[in-house]
Design an enzyme around this catalytic site. Structure first.
Site, PDB file in Angstrom:
ATOM      1  N   LYS A   2      25.261   5.177  22.090  1.00  0.00           N
ATOM      2  CA  LYS A   2      24.953   6.549  21.710  1.00  0.00           C
ATOM      3  C   LYS A   2      23.612   7.107  21.977  1.00  0.00           C
ATOM      4  O   LYS A   2      23.602   8.165  22.632  1.00  0.00           O
ATOM      5  CB  LYS A   2      24.834   6.655  19.986  1.00  0.00           C
ATOM      6  N   ASN A   3      22.700   6.379  21.961  1.00  0.00           N
ATOM      7  CA  ASN A   3      21.423   6.889  22.320  1.00  0.00           C
ATOM      8  C   ASN A   3      21.190   7.182  23.780  1.00  0.00           C
ATOM      9  O   ASN A   3      20.229   7.974  24.125  1.00  0.00           O
ATOM     10  CB  ASN A   3      20.078   6.149  21.720  1.00  0.00           C
ATOM     11  N   CYS A  63      18.681  12.370  11.285  1.00  0.00           N
ATOM     12  CA  CYS A  63      18.365  11.177  10.047  1.00  0.00           C
ATOM     13  C   CYS A  63      16.950  11.526   9.399  1.00  0.00           C
ATOM     14  O   CYS A  63      16.105  11.664  10.135  1.00  0.00           O
ATOM     15  CB  CYS A  63      18.518   9.915  10.377  1.00  0.00           C
ATOM     16  N   ARG A  95       9.395  13.669  10.945  1.00  0.00           N
ATOM     17  CA  ARG A  95       9.663  13.297  12.362  1.00  0.00           C
ATOM     18  C   ARG A  95       8.914  14.292  13.336  1.00  0.00           C
ATOM     19  O   ARG A  95       9.770  15.417  13.756  1.00  0.00           O
ATOM     20  CB  ARG A  95      11.142  13.236  12.588  1.00  0.00           C
ATOM     21  N   ASP A 113      16.427   0.608  13.971  1.00  0.00           N
ATOM     22  CA  ASP A 113      17.858   0.922  13.632  1.00  0.00           C
ATOM     23  C   ASP A 113      18.667  -0.464  13.595  1.00  0.00           C
ATOM     24  O   ASP A 113      20.037  -0.061  12.943  1.00  0.00           O
ATOM     25  CB  ASP A 113      18.249   1.468  15.105  1.00  0.00           C
ATOM     26  N   ARG A 168      28.944   9.727  13.156  1.00  0.00           N
ATOM     27  CA  ARG A 168      28.136  10.024  13.946  1.00  0.00           C
ATOM     28  C   ARG A 168      27.793   9.033  15.131  1.00  0.00           C
ATOM     29  O   ARG A 168      27.515   9.336  16.353  1.00  0.00           O
ATOM     30  CB  ARG A 168      26.890  10.655  13.552  1.00  0.00           C
TER      31      ARG A 168
HETATM   32  C1  UD1 Z   1      15.038   7.233  18.701  1.00  0.00           C
HETATM   33  C2  UD1 Z   1      16.394   6.961  18.150  1.00  0.00           C
HETATM   34  C3  UD1 Z   1      16.349   6.501  16.778  1.00  0.00           C
HETATM   35  C4  UD1 Z   1      15.350   5.287  16.486  1.00  0.00           C
HETATM   36  C5  UD1 Z   1      13.998   5.842  17.112  1.00  0.00           C
HETATM   37  C6  UD1 Z   1      13.069   4.487  17.328  1.00  0.00           C
HETATM   38  C7  UD1 Z   1      17.660   8.471  19.693  1.00  0.00           C
HETATM   39  C8  UD1 Z   1      18.599   9.518  19.453  1.00  0.00           C
HETATM   40  N1  UD1 Z   1      17.199   8.210  18.257  1.00  0.00           N
HETATM   41  O1  UD1 Z   1      14.370   8.330  17.658  1.00  0.00           O
HETATM   42  O2  UD1 Z   1      17.832   6.090  16.434  1.00  0.00           O
HETATM   43  O3  UD1 Z   1      15.126   5.135  15.312  1.00  0.00           O
HETATM   44  O4  UD1 Z   1      14.046   6.188  18.516  1.00  0.00           O
HETATM   45  O5  UD1 Z   1      13.639   3.467  18.139  1.00  0.00           O
HETATM   46  O6  UD1 Z   1      17.381   7.836  20.618  1.00  0.00           O
HETATM   47  N2  UD1 Z   1       6.382  10.275  16.569  1.00  0.00           N
HETATM   48  C9  UD1 Z   1       5.263  11.037  16.583  1.00  0.00           C
HETATM   49  N3  UD1 Z   1       5.382  11.998  17.545  1.00  0.00           N
HETATM   50  C10 UD1 Z   1       6.194  12.510  18.079  1.00  0.00           C
HETATM   51  C11 UD1 Z   1       7.416  11.781  18.408  1.00  0.00           C
HETATM   52  C12 UD1 Z   1       7.361  10.476  17.471  1.00  0.00           C
HETATM   53  O7  UD1 Z   1       4.199  10.767  16.054  1.00  0.00           O
HETATM   54  O8  UD1 Z   1       6.131  13.524  18.870  1.00  0.00           O
HETATM   55  C13 UD1 Z   1       6.550   9.104  16.109  1.00  0.00           C
HETATM   56  C14 UD1 Z   1       7.559   8.883  14.774  1.00  0.00           C
HETATM   57  O9  UD1 Z   1       6.933   9.746  13.589  1.00  0.00           O
HETATM   58  C15 UD1 Z   1       8.093   7.695  14.724  1.00  0.00           C
HETATM   59  C16 UD1 Z   1       7.709   6.982  15.950  1.00  0.00           C
HETATM   60  O10 UD1 Z   1       6.806   7.970  16.526  1.00  0.00           O
HETATM   61  O11 UD1 Z   1       7.169   7.217  13.622  1.00  0.00           O
HETATM   62  C17 UD1 Z   1       8.757   6.730  16.840  1.00  0.00           C
HETATM   63  O12 UD1 Z   1       9.782   7.771  16.878  1.00  0.00           O
HETATM   64  P1  UD1 Z   1      10.574   8.174  18.278  1.00  0.00           P
HETATM   65  O13 UD1 Z   1      10.463   6.928  19.140  1.00  0.00           O
HETATM   66  O14 UD1 Z   1      10.162   9.255  18.883  1.00  0.00           O
HETATM   67  O15 UD1 Z   1      11.916   8.182  17.538  1.00  0.00           O
HETATM   68  P2  UD1 Z   1      13.118   9.128  18.223  1.00  0.00           P
HETATM   69  O16 UD1 Z   1      13.121   9.421  19.607  1.00  0.00           O
HETATM   70  O17 UD1 Z   1      13.242  10.332  17.331  1.00  0.00           O
END
Ligand code: UD1
Length: 429
Positions: free
Chosen positions: A22-23, A117, A122, A305, A397
């Protein structure tokens, strides 16, 4: 609206085929915006997040043709807009990849802030910082991100925190930027490598994906390609945990065992047996499980996850386990549902203390998000009696044909229509 009805107690046995990731799919589909020709993508998972992403692209003018259930062709030549409104992005966190892809294509993107989610706050500050370092100006107005540049220029982008989303978004924006981009402290998840391989198949020059330094030499053009998506690490891990938790014996096929090592290690620590083959793993559950501690971390650490699913086994393991959430602020909401089923768990901030009990008992529960929903299914499979899971829209999803796959393994699970107009809470990862 539907719910799941699960009569617990059946051991899972047999074989299950894992779908595409999915991701990876939700990053690769928007990445086709960067190509000047048709991309054929194989091993696409048939799940609602992918359908939503395809729908967004179609709305922007892309032509999408299904060759078969798992193969699509995407032609983004007819796309003529860089604007993606709220109705398109509200259901899908990954819709933020459209910002990087549109910036890469048009040097311009206007995309509504994404849904997704609910794991607490986020932020997307790192994405925006990355775009700015490539020369774009980015503002947020009326919940729309407006990013633009005369042209993008390669740059050093240091990620203050390891972020999957920010790493992918900067890669998308940088592949056609002028010069060299170096992403430091990059995320190393399998789908980052898959996206890099897809971009390279289109003619990009991306090196180092899978390490914490990714180097991207910008190119002028990207062409169409044929590409097959990797198997879903988290779907595979979910079936591994389900097999072990039900004291079952399941061969999980079409996987990359290397991607599953952290999950295998924890299952083995709890007493299950995991046998690796070239592209399959066999999981044999123990009669009783030992407690273990786990902490979620960016890859190659234990995936966040998989935290809810693994916690379910720990609810019936002997002794006390500590589960520490190292990625998200608020990923223990589902614990309340497990407590309704008889689990003994206390949550203190980002740590859950799980005291193993003899058994879980069936109860009406709710899927608070995608992986929480997977955990509820596993809990229902091992519980005495009947468990009903509501809000299954979140599970749809990310897991292809999971009711059919579980039934083939011997689970007593089915969907049931519910006629209830009470509004429900919860969020779409
Ligand atoms: C992706 C995955 C999700 C998984 C997560 C962590 C997809 C579509 N989703 O989510 O299933 O749970 O990786 O493996 O691939 N952060 C910041 N600033 C930012 C971005 C992130 O502080 O600009 C922080 C977030 O709050 C969190 C951490 O970084 O604590 C990790 O987030 P991130 O790896 O970006 O998660 P996603 O890409 O949203």
């Amino acid at each position: 609206m539907e719910k799941l009805v699960i009569h617990g107690g059946n051991r899972l046995t047999g074989e299950v085929e894992i779908s595409g990731a999915k991701n990876a799919a939700v990053a690769i589909i928007p990445a086709t915006l960067l190509a000047q020709d048709v991309c054929r993508i194989e091993n696409i998972p048939n799940i609602s997040d992918v359908i939503t992403m395809e729908h967004i692209l179609k709305n922007m003018g892309a032509r999408i043709r299904y060759i078969n259930k798992h193969t699509i062709e995407i032609d983004t030549k007819p796309v003529n807009s860089y604007i993606v409104p709220h109705e398109m992005t509200k259901k899908l966190r990954a819709s933020y990849y459209l910002i990087g892809a549109l910036l890469g294509r048009y040097n311009r993107a206007k995309v509504s802030l994404p849904g997704g989610c609910d794991f607490g706050v986020r932020p997307i500050d790192l994405h925006i910082k990355g775009f700015e370092l490539l020369g774009a100006t980015a503002t947020v107005e009326n919940a729309m991100i407006n990013a633009s540049a005369d042209h993008l220029t390669g740059s050093a982008v240091y990620m203050d925190k390891v972020s999957v989303g920010a790493t992918i978004n900067v890669m998308l924006a940088a592949v056609k930027a002028r010069g060299l981009t170096i992403i430091e402290n990059a995320a190393k998840e399998p789908h980052i490598v898959d996206l890099a391989n897809f971009l390279n198949a289109m003619g990009a020059d991306v090196r180092g994906a899978g390490t914490d330094v990714i180097k991207i030499h910008g190119v002028n053009e990207l062409h169409g390609c044929t590409y097959s998506i990797i198997p879903d690490q988290i779907e595979a891990g979910t079936y591994m945990v389900a097999a072990a938790a039900t004291h079952g014996d399941v061969l999980i096929k079409n996987v990359i065992p290397k991607h599953l090592e952290s999950i295998s290690a924890k299952l083995i620590e709890c007493g299950a047996e995991v046998i690796e083959y070239d592209d399959a793993v066999r999981v044999i559950g123990a009669e009783t499980f030992r407690h273990c501690n786990l902490k979620t971390m960016p890859h190659p650490g234990f995936p966040t996850d998989m935290q809810p699913q693994m916690s379910v086994i720990l609810t019936i393991a002997q002794g006390t386990s500590l589960v520490s959430e190292g990625v998200w602020d608020n990923r223990f909401r589902y614990i309340d549902q497990l407590i309704r089923m008889g689990a003994n768990v206390q949550v203190d901030g980002k740590i859950a203390v799980i005291q193993g009990v003899e058994e879980l008992t069936g109860a009406p529960v709710r899927a608070d998000d995608l992986r929480a929903g997977a955990a509820m299914i596993i809990a229902g499979l091992i519980a005495r009696g009947t468990t009903e899971v509501e809000n299954i829209i979140y599970i749809d999803r990310g897991y292809e044909d999971y009711v059919e796959k579980l039934r083939d393994l011997g689970a007593d699970i089915y969907r049931k229509e519910i006629h209830d107009d009470t509004p429900r809470t919860g969020a779409a990862s």
